[in-house]
Design a protein around this motif. Structure first.
Motif, PDB file in Angstrom:
ATOM      1  N   GLU A 175       0.995  -1.200   0.159  1.00  0.00           N
ATOM      2  CA  GLU A 175      -0.022   0.121   0.034  1.00  0.00           C
ATOM      3  C   GLU A 175       0.661   1.351   0.007  1.00  0.00           C
TER       4      GLU A 175
ATOM      5  N   LYS B 223       4.490   9.532  -1.659  1.00  0.00           N
ATOM      6  CA  LYS B 223       4.291   9.309  -3.011  1.00  0.00           C
ATOM      7  C   LYS B 223       5.595   8.708  -3.484  1.00  0.00           C
TER       8      LYS B 223
ATOM      9  N   PHE C 269       4.034  -0.080 -10.571  1.00  0.00           N
ATOM     10  CA  PHE C 269       2.561   0.337  -9.540  1.00  0.00           C
ATOM     11  C   PHE C 269       1.657  -0.749 -10.111  1.00  0.00           C
ATOM     12  N   LYS C 270       0.625  -0.879  -9.212  1.00  0.00           N
ATOM     13  CA  LYS C 270      -0.510  -1.583  -9.903  1.00  0.00           C
ATOM     14  C   LYS C 270      -1.830  -0.867  -9.211  1.00  0.00           C
ATOM     15  N   GLU C 271      -2.612  -0.831 -10.204  1.00  0.00           N
ATOM     16  CA  GLU C 271      -4.100  -0.242  -9.972  1.00  0.00           C
ATOM     17  C   GLU C 271      -5.030  -1.262  -9.733  1.00  0.00           C
ATOM     18  N   ASP C 272      -5.510  -1.489  -8.615  1.00  0.00           N
ATOM     19  CA  ASP C 272      -6.542  -2.568  -8.234  1.00  0.00           C
ATOM     20  C   ASP C 272      -7.859  -1.915  -7.429  1.00  0.00           C
TER      21      ASP C 272
ATOM     22  N   ARG D 225      -4.434   1.803  -4.853  1.00  0.00           N
ATOM     23  CA  ARG D 225      -3.173   1.759  -5.670  1.00  0.00           C
ATOM     24  C   ARG D 225      -2.009   1.263  -4.946  1.00  0.00           C
TER      25      ARG D 225
END
Length: 217
Positions: free
Chosen positions: A40, A52, A80-83, A86
């Motif tokens: 996270e 950030k 990074f991965k957006e689910d 973020r």
């Protein structure tokens, strides 16, 4: 042993700004991949401010296991991965590169570092360390410098990190042993008498990086 999903990671971000490198963030492992942890967005431990992260950011990380043992490793941001949320993808370290440091047992490494010293009478001198750890250090002293066991010393240690940044760690130490050497100098063993957690963390970070370098030679 790797941390598991939902475990917390405590993170410091490498930076050219000394104040930034001292800030500790906390995150949680949300998912795992073969070569990465998905975490996270880190949050500053004492202020709740989100941090950030950017591609390539270098991170010093630890997680805590049973008995209060801290497990340290270095890593960097690889994506990074957006689910639903973020997530930040960080490189999973080699298992053998994770160092365990018990609450009262600190990693110690050989290191020639610049140490500025002030004794109880106000005399100041510069020495080079012989080794350093989270619990104390030793340094080489010339015969002209008058020191004795139980002396209290105020010290400022210069710490160079792998990313090119430099830090100073200050502490109060007590001489616990002196070993005369054949060249007329003495090896002075010093334990930390008074040191803040933040200053000790700087030293532990340096020791970890140094040990990591030794293993990769």
């Amino acid at each position: 042993m790797y941390p598991k999903i939902n475990e917390h990671l405590y993170i410091q971000v490498a930076s050219s700004d000394p104040a930034e490198t001292e800030i500790e963030y906390r995150s949680r492992i949300a998912d795992m991949e073969d070569d990465a942890f998905l975490i996270e967005i880190p949050m500053q431990v004492d202020k709740g401010r989100l941090k950030k992260l950017f591609m390539g950011d270098e991170l010093s990380v630890y997680f805590i296991t049973e008995g209060g043992i801290k497990n340290y490793f270095n890593t960097h941001v690889i994506g990074f991965k957006e689910d639903v949320i973020r997530m930040v993808r960080i490189r999973k370290p080699e298992a053998e590169s994770i160092f365990k440091i018990q609450r009262r047992s600190f990693l110690r490494v050989n290191a020639e570092l610049e140490l500025a010293v002030k004794d109880a009478l106000g005399s100041r001198f510069l020495v080079r360390t012989d080794d350093i750890g989270g619990g104390g250090t030793s340094f080489l002293s010339d015969a002209k410098v008058k020191l004795a066991v139980s002396d209290k010393l105020s010290c400022w240690l210069l710490l160079p990190y792998r990313n090119g940044s430099m830090e100073h760690a200050n502490f109060e130490g007590e001489i616990v042993r002196m070993k005369p050497l054949e060249n007329g100098r003495s090896l002075v063993m010093l334990k930390f008498l008074s040191i803040s957690d933040a200053e000790r963390q700087k030293i532990i970070r340096y020791c970890f990086e140094r040990q990591f370098d030794f293993r990769n030679r």
